[in-house]
Motif scaffolding. Structure first.
Motif, PDB file in Angstrom:
ATOM      1  N   ALA A 131     -10.377   1.847  -5.542  1.00  0.00           N
ATOM      2  CA  ALA A 131     -10.529   1.983  -4.037  1.00  0.00           C
ATOM      3  C   ALA A 131     -11.901   1.996  -3.551  1.00  0.00           C
TER       4      ALA A 131
ATOM      5  N   SER B 188       0.792  -1.139   0.061  1.00  0.00           N
ATOM      6  CA  SER B 188       0.230  -0.043  -0.051  1.00  0.00           C
ATOM      7  C   SER B 188       0.855   1.366  -0.030  1.00  0.00           C
TER       8      SER B 188
ATOM      9  N   GLN C 171      -8.452   5.469  -7.643  1.00  0.00           N
ATOM     10  CA  GLN C 171      -9.295   5.802  -6.621  1.00  0.00           C
ATOM     11  C   GLN C 171     -10.768   5.209  -6.952  1.00  0.00           C
TER      12      GLN C 171
ATOM     13  N   ILE D 116      -2.893   1.423  -6.339  1.00  0.00           N
ATOM     14  CA  ILE D 116      -4.029   0.873  -5.905  1.00  0.00           C
ATOM     15  C   ILE D 116      -4.121   0.628  -4.446  1.00  0.00           C
TER      16      ILE D 116
ATOM     17  N   ASN E 182      -3.890  -6.729  -1.246  1.00  0.00           N
ATOM     18  CA  ASN E 182      -3.556  -5.919  -2.501  1.00  0.00           C
ATOM     19  C   ASN E 182      -2.311  -6.325  -3.193  1.00  0.00           C
TER      20      ASN E 182
ATOM     21  N   ILE F 190      -6.593   2.682  -1.662  1.00  0.00           N
ATOM     22  CA  ILE F 190      -7.385   2.072  -0.745  1.00  0.00           C
ATOM     23  C   ILE F 190      -7.193   2.205   0.550  1.00  0.00           C
TER      24      ILE F 190
END
Length: 261
Positions: A231, A15, A228, A19, A86, A23
């Motif tokens: 997300a 993260s 986004q 993406i 993810n 998220i």
């Protein structure tokens, strides 16, 4: 619809960018305490700085593709209410040129990492009476891309794992779902698009549209999605409002897949 995740703790793997970062930012904006994950301290710290000063965001450094890295992340984040698997890798390579090591590497990063974390977190979610697990899969799970079959294989495996886990915790108020993004603007996608598009003088936006037109002609969106946009669906699936959605594979693919289900 107002999504309020106050009091919930979410771990989003991979993260620090793309993406995953979108998220994490979305979950944070909805009130959750968010744990950012990346393989290096430098990348995690940079991502934390991008979200800004907050007592609701922390980092967990570790390569979850390895048992030791996963154990380190679990030690830093022993309990979560929301797990977003993810982390993933992709790259084009002719299927008959892919060596064993690459098949194994893709499976370790894209599939086993999520299994390890869910195996730890989900029983505690069941015991507490609430939890959310989301696997970030891909439309490539359904429509295997000929230029990266090993990637498609891992994304199909994620769907099987997520469905099986959802059935294993039926009736528990813990939901397990997958999301299927289509081609999305994120770190790495520009390199991939440039490899697939001949005209290197095009802007990234133009190259993305050409890639979609040539390589994903069934797209109804006609462009790369934003991180986004992907997300937003994950944040919803993490919420109370998504309580009746479980064992599902939900598309945010821009209409690339032609099936109606």
């Amino acid at each position: 619809m107002k999504i309020d995740l106050s009091g919930r703790t979410a771990l989003v793997t991979g993260s620090t960018v793309g993406i995953g970062f979108a998220i994490a930012s979305g979950l944070h904006a909805a009130g959750a305490h968010v744990i950012l994950n990346g393989r290096s301290k430098e990348r995690v710290e940079a991502a934390l700085a991008r979200i800004g000063d907050s007592d609701r965001v922390t980092g967990a450094v570790g390569d979850i593709a390895t048992p030791d890295g996963s154990a380190s992340v679990l030690a830093q984040a022993p309990h979560v209410d929301i797990l977003v698997n993810n982390a993933g890798i992709f790259s084009p390579q002719h299927v008959f040129d892919i060596p064993d090591e690459e098949w194994e590497r893709f499976f370790s990063v894209n599939v086993l990492s999520g299994i390890r974390l869910a195996r730890h977190y989900v029983p505690a979610m069941v015991e507490s009476g609430w939890g959310r697990v989301i696997f970030v899969s891909s439309e490539s799970a359904v429509q295997i891309p000929p230029e990266m079959v090993h990637y498609g294989m891992t994304k199909s495996a994620q769907l099987a794992v997520a469905r099986g886990m959802a059935e294993a915790v039926s009736g528990s108020e813990v939901t397990v779902n997958s999301v299927l993004p289509g081609p999305t603007m994120s770190e790495g996608i520009e390199r991939f698009v440039r490899e697939m598009v001949e005209d290197q003088m095009l802007s990234f936006e133009e190259a993305g549209k050409e890639f979609i037109a040539k390589e994903r002609p069934t797209s109804l969106l006609g462009r790369l999605a934003s991180a986004q946009e992907v997300a937003n669906l994950v944040v919803y699936l993490s919420s109370e409002q998504a309580s009746a959605t479980t064992g599902a594979a939900l598309r945010v693919d821009g209409g690339v897949l032609r099936g109606v289900l």
